[in-house]
Scaffold this active site. Structure first.
Site, PDB file in Angstrom:
ATOM      1  N   ASP A 339       0.696  -1.288  -0.032  1.00  0.00           N
ATOM      2  CA  ASP A 339      -0.083   0.066   0.189  1.00  0.00           C
ATOM      3  C   ASP A 339       0.641   1.176   0.162  1.00  0.00           C
ATOM      4  O   ASP A 339       0.555   2.128   0.510  1.00  0.00           O
ATOM      5  CB  ASP A 339      -0.967  -0.187   1.134  1.00  0.00           C
ATOM      6  CG  ASP A 339      -1.804  -1.221   1.354  1.00  0.00           C
ATOM      7  OD1 ASP A 339      -2.452  -1.497   0.340  1.00  0.00           O
ATOM      8  OD2 ASP A 339      -1.718  -1.971   2.544  1.00  0.00           O
ATOM      9  N   SER A 364       2.549   6.639   0.954  1.00  0.00           N
ATOM     10  CA  SER A 364       1.564   5.938   1.661  1.00  0.00           C
ATOM     11  C   SER A 364       0.174   5.966   1.246  1.00  0.00           C
ATOM     12  O   SER A 364      -0.544   7.048   1.377  1.00  0.00           O
ATOM     13  CB  SER A 364       1.593   6.170   3.230  1.00  0.00           C
ATOM     14  OG  SER A 364       0.753   5.601   3.865  1.00  0.00           O
ATOM     15  N   ARG A 365      -0.429   4.904   0.689  1.00  0.00           N
ATOM     16  CA  ARG A 365      -1.826   5.030  -0.004  1.00  0.00           C
ATOM     17  C   ARG A 365      -3.018   5.005   0.955  1.00  0.00           C
ATOM     18  O   ARG A 365      -4.051   5.522   0.469  1.00  0.00           O
ATOM     19  CB  ARG A 365      -1.886   4.015  -1.138  1.00  0.00           C
ATOM     20  CG  ARG A 365      -0.831   4.224  -2.076  1.00  0.00           C
ATOM     21  CD  ARG A 365      -1.262   3.280  -3.244  1.00  0.00           C
ATOM     22  NE  ARG A 365       0.074   3.335  -4.252  1.00  0.00           N
ATOM     23  CZ  ARG A 365       0.905   2.403  -4.214  1.00  0.00           C
ATOM     24  NH1 ARG A 365       0.732   1.224  -3.422  1.00  0.00           N
ATOM     25  NH2 ARG A 365       1.974   2.573  -4.991  1.00  0.00           N
ATOM     26  N   VAL A 366      -2.711   4.253   2.218  1.00  0.00           N
ATOM     27  CA  VAL A 366      -3.957   4.639   3.090  1.00  0.00           C
ATOM     28  C   VAL A 366      -3.605   4.998   4.481  1.00  0.00           C
ATOM     29  O   VAL A 366      -4.499   5.484   4.908  1.00  0.00           O
ATOM     30  CB  VAL A 366      -4.470   2.923   3.170  1.00  0.00           C
ATOM     31  CG1 VAL A 366      -4.930   2.391   1.971  1.00  0.00           C
ATOM     32  CG2 VAL A 366      -3.333   2.130   3.891  1.00  0.00           C
TER      33      VAL A 366
END
Ligand SMILES: Nc1ncnc2c1ncn2[C@@H]1O[C@H](COP(=O)(O)OP(=O)(O)O)[C@@H](O)[C@H]1O
Ligand SMILES: [Mg+2]
Length: 507
Positions: A339, A364-366
């Site tokens: 992620d 950081s995608r989430v």
């Protein structure tokens, strides 16, 4: 009295049901090849994938390639006294390892056996090494932060509980150090940590374990170690073993952090044993399923739904690059599975910017959803500030005349880089990070000489602790920023006491 036919048949049936044979059928095969941690055997036609088999010397193996006339077996232990022609028998069990609280504070090998000399681990719980990852319905989106205590990560590439964030960089760029500091920061955070060391020098692992012990971090940490001198199967298995140990806690509603240091070495071990098992090699001589090697491992990290107890397992896989090349096979695979990624840049590391986190390419995608409100507020523009600083910096090198606005940006950028530096083994609690970043983004550090910034930071933190500790308390308890007036006042009164050595000289 006549006996009825039905009664007889009922009696016979009854007796038959109770009939208990003591005869057990063991399926036994014959070893046809052995070498380099791998064996082949015929006569095990019914073996299951991943089933444990036992050799005559007592060593176990794990069935791998199930072909029509023989199976490949990875040997889990000593194999110098296994010979062609030896028998090997099925156990009917899939490989499991010991799990549970009793492992906390211990160092174990890839079979879950203690290697720290502290005696037997008394646990009767086991878990299969390979399991299916939780499905979509069993998961919940990531919503709680995992505080690493590293300013550059918590502010710029925040990680949430249940996330998978790749740490990637050349050798000696501070990857392992990041892991150790993150583990240290989990103290009192209601976390259990599993540190899986794969192919790391034994002396390095020993030093790290000592650091963890001295800082009290072994009280919540399990170390799984598969050293470079061990057979390839151990290095291949270690991450799955660590995941199984983590799952025991996650499925009991607890929060787990698992660090795989590093998966490049696991992939190399897997390539080695695949070549010996004569699986067809593909790109970079890795077998075709090397993607699955990592995807099925990392999918096991999750934030579980409330029905399943709401536990989580956060995974930090590590990948070591060669000369910063992230487009090689294994790095691209793992980048696509995770992620987000944190790049450690060798040039920055050698220039003394440590931790050497490259803000431009790290994402950081989430995790942003999991950042506490106060942090979100102070860190909001930090990433852009840094990016435009890096751009301006390369211009400024040409020495052309710079207008005041550009100079101000450069000054702020230099200070931002300085603030994000952090020494080893000094993770910083989130409330202190918020204070420092607030001071930075509100311009309170712009007139502090760059050389004084680390001292300014340390003294500011201590000053607020002594004189305005309520600010910290508010951040910890409400997770939001205290009144700006209170923040400003505390920082201003600190600044009145702060003696800047360099600017004094200039005046
Ligand atoms: N933040 C830091 N400040 C100072 N030294 C550091 C920092 N991070 C790492 N180092 C040093 O750099 C060296 C390499 O770090 P290490 O974490 O082992 O790198 P890697 O795991 O990437 O090979 C170690 O000697 C470590 O002490
Ligand atoms: Mg390392």
């Amino acid at each position: 009295m006549a006996i009825q036919a039905e009664e007889i048949s009922a009696l016979i049936k009854q007796q038959l049901e109770k009939f208990d044979t003591t005869l057990t059928v063991e399926e036994v095969g014959t070893v046809t090849y052995v070498g380099d941690g791998v064996a082949r055997a015929t006569g095990l036609a019914n073996a299951m994938a991943g089933e444990l088999v036992e050799f005559t010397n007592g060593t176990y193996g794990m069935a791998q390639n199930l072909e029509s006339n023989d199976v490949g077996i990875i040997i889990l232990g000593k194999y110098d006294d296994i010979r062609e022609g030896d028998t090997v028998k099925r156990t009917g069990r899939i490989m499991e390892v010991p799990v549970g609280e009793q492992l906390i504070g211990r160092v174990v090998n890839a079979l879950g056996q203690p290697i720290d000399g502290l005696g037997e681990i008394k646990t009767d719980k086991t878990r299969p090494v390979e399991v299916k990852a939780p499905g979509v319905m069993q998961r919940k989106s990531v919503s709680e932060p995992l505080q690493t205590g590293i300013k550059a990560i918590d502010a710029l590439v925040p990680i949430g509980r249940g996330q998978r964030e790749l740490i990637i960089g050349d050798r000696k760029t501070g990857k392992t150090s990041l892991a150790i500091d993150t583990i240290l920061n989990q103290k009192d955070q209601n976390m259990i940590v599993i540190y899986v060391a794969i192919g790391q020098k034994d002396s390095t692992v020993r030093t790290q374990v000592e650091t963890l012990r001295q800082m009290g971090a072994l009280d919540y940490t399990i170390v799984v170690n598969a050293g470079p001198s061990e057979p390839a199967p151990m290095l291949y298995l270690a991450p799955y073993v660590g995941a199984a140990m983590g799952e025991e806690f996650m499925y009991n509603g607890k929060h787990v952090l698992i660090v795989y240091d590093d998966l490049s070495k696991q992939a190399t071990a897997y390539r080695e044993l695949s070549l010996i098992l004569r699986r067809p090699p593909g790109r970079e001589a890795y077998p075709g399923d090397v993607f699955y090697l990592h995807s099925r491992l990392l999918e096991r990290a999750a934030k579980l739904s409330d029905e399943l107890g709401g536990g989580s397992m956060t995974a930090l896989p590590f990948i070591e690059t060669q000369a910063g090349d992230v487009s090689a096979y294994i790095p691209t695979n793992v980048i696509s599975i995770t992620d987000g990624q944190i790049f450690l840049d060798a040039d920055q590391f050698y220039a003394g910017v440590r931790p050497a986190i490259d803000a431009g390419t790290s994402v950081s995608r989430v995790g942003g959803d999991a950042q506490i409100k106060a942090m979100k507020k102070v860190a909001g523009t930090l990433r852009l500030d840094l990016a435009s600083y890096r751009e301006l910096e390369s211009f400024a090198q040409f020495g052309s005349d710079l207008d005041a606005a550009t100079q101000a940006k450069l000054a702020r950028g230099r200070r931002t880089v300085e603030i994000l530096k952090q020494p080893l083994n000094k993770p910083m609690p989130v409330q202190q990070q918020v204070l420092v970043l607030y001071a930075l983004t509100h311009g309170y550090i712009d007139d502090v000489a760059v050389e004084d910034i680390q001292r300014f930071q340390d003294e500011l933190i201590a000053y607020v602790d002594a004189n305005a500790a309520d600010l910290y308390k508010t951040i910890v308890e409400t997770k939001s920023l205290p009144e700006e007036a209170d923040m400003n006042q505390a920082i201003e009164s600190f600044k009145a006491t702060f003696a800047s050595s360099v600017s004094d000289e200039q005046e």
